[in-house]
Design a protein around this motif. Structure first.
Motif, PDB file in Angstrom:
ATOM      1  N   THR A  23      23.653 -58.149  85.220  1.00  0.00           N
ATOM      2  CA  THR A  23      23.247 -59.248  85.994  1.00  0.00           C
ATOM      3  C   THR A  23      21.905 -59.247  85.947  1.00  0.00           C
ATOM      4  O   THR A  23      21.030 -60.159  86.317  1.00  0.00           O
ATOM      5  CB  THR A  23      23.727 -59.181  87.566  1.00  0.00           C
ATOM      6  OG1 THR A  23      23.416 -57.949  87.892  1.00  0.00           O
ATOM      7  CG2 THR A  23      25.131 -59.334  87.614  1.00  0.00           C
ATOM      8  N   ASP A  24      21.058 -57.869  85.739  1.00  0.00           N
ATOM      9  CA  ASP A  24      19.723 -58.071  85.950  1.00  0.00           C
ATOM     10  C   ASP A  24      19.073 -58.325  84.466  1.00  0.00           C
ATOM     11  O   ASP A  24      19.900 -57.982  83.485  1.00  0.00           O
ATOM     12  CB  ASP A  24      19.138 -56.586  86.030  1.00  0.00           C
ATOM     13  CG  ASP A  24      17.652 -56.520  86.016  1.00  0.00           C
ATOM     14  OD1 ASP A  24      17.050 -56.867  87.272  1.00  0.00           O
ATOM     15  OD2 ASP A  24      17.095 -56.031  85.311  1.00  0.00           O
ATOM     16  N   ALA A  25      18.199 -59.219  84.623  1.00  0.00           N
ATOM     17  CA  ALA A  25      17.702 -60.012  83.280  1.00  0.00           C
ATOM     18  C   ALA A  25      16.931 -58.891  82.334  1.00  0.00           C
ATOM     19  O   ALA A  25      17.126 -58.955  81.134  1.00  0.00           O
ATOM     20  CB  ALA A  25      16.368 -60.870  83.599  1.00  0.00           C
ATOM     21  N   ARG A  29      18.169 -57.864  78.558  1.00  0.00           N
ATOM     22  CA  ARG A  29      17.478 -57.644  77.569  1.00  0.00           C
ATOM     23  C   ARG A  29      17.544 -56.519  76.564  1.00  0.00           C
ATOM     24  O   ARG A  29      17.687 -56.413  75.589  1.00  0.00           O
ATOM     25  CB  ARG A  29      16.065 -57.953  77.592  1.00  0.00           C
ATOM     26  CG  ARG A  29      15.651 -59.618  78.012  1.00  0.00           C
ATOM     27  CD  ARG A  29      14.050 -59.718  78.071  1.00  0.00           C
ATOM     28  NE  ARG A  29      13.569 -58.862  79.211  1.00  0.00           N
ATOM     29  CZ  ARG A  29      13.313 -59.334  80.580  1.00  0.00           C
ATOM     30  NH1 ARG A  29      13.762 -60.440  80.728  1.00  0.00           N
ATOM     31  NH2 ARG A  29      12.504 -58.582  81.418  1.00  0.00           N
TER      32      ARG A  29
END
Length: 226
Positions: A23-25, A29
């Motif tokens: 969920t964390d960008a 990445r």
């Protein structure tokens, strides 16, 4: 795969196994970068049976553990090994006196097969079915796979066969088309010289160049009744 294809693969995995969702960008990445590093040499699909999504789906169905990047990479390597195991190098079209070009063509063919861009060449594999239509047409034209000139040269070494072919060509009955009631030779086998010693045991079983007269009579009778 490029980064867009890796992202699409990760989205596909998230739908099948929500445990892999990031969920964390920043984590997303990093995950894309990690998967790209290990899968950049692995294609998404090929025209000859490979689809990374099918490999992922099979893993999700078979394993209770979340899929890792190495699982896809190892499945791809197994796919390549299987194709190379079934591949027989065809003769290159390059000049055999040019070792560099000859080797380069062999390597290019193997790379195309392993990468799923070409089918393995399995010309040494036993296949089912009858002869090729071109072979059937050729046999129908010449009548036999052995040319007539070669048959003449082989006649001194195959006297029984030569006598049989000469009889058939002259319109006489084929003695070997029936079994022999005298020496009990089976159909298609030459007659035998049976010699029995004083003790009742067989002393000889050499093949005869000509069939027994009774066998000729039986073949003539069957030819007349046909």
């Amino acid at each position: 795969m490029d980064r867009r294809e890796v992202a699409a693969i990760l989205a596909y995995i998230d739908r099948l196994d929500p445990r892999t969702i990031r969920t964390d960008a920043g984590e997303a990445r990093d995950q894309i970068a990690q998967w790209y590093e290990l899968l950049r040499d692995v294609p998404l699909t090929t025209g000859h049976g490979w689809d990374a999504r099918e490999a992922i789906r099979a893993h999700v169905l078979a394993s209770p553990y979340p899929i890792l990047t190495v699982d896809v990479a190892r499945t791809w390597r197994g796919y390549c090994r299987d194709r190379l195991d079934r591949h027989t190098d065809p003769t290159p079209s390059a000049d055999p006196d040019d070792p560099g070009a000859w080797r380069a063509e062999l390597l290019a063919t193997r790379h195309a097969v392993a990468a799923g861009m070409a089918e393995p060449s399995t010309h040494r594999q036993i296949t089912a079915g009858g002869p090729h239509p071109a072979v059937e047409a050729r046999l129908a034209a010449i009548g036999s796979c052995i040319p007539a000139a070669v048959r003449v040269e082989l006649a001194p070494y195959r006297p029984a066969r030569a006598a049989r072919e000469a009889a058939v060509a002259a319109g006489q009955p084929d003695a070997l088309s029936v079994p022999c009631r005298w020496c009990h030779a089976a159909q298609g086998e030459p007659c035998r010289i049976r010699r029995v010693g004083l003790d009742g045991r067989a002393r000889g079983n050499a093949p005869r160049a000509t069939p027994h007269p009774t066998r000729l009579d039986l073949a003539a009778a069957e030819l007349a009744s046909a």
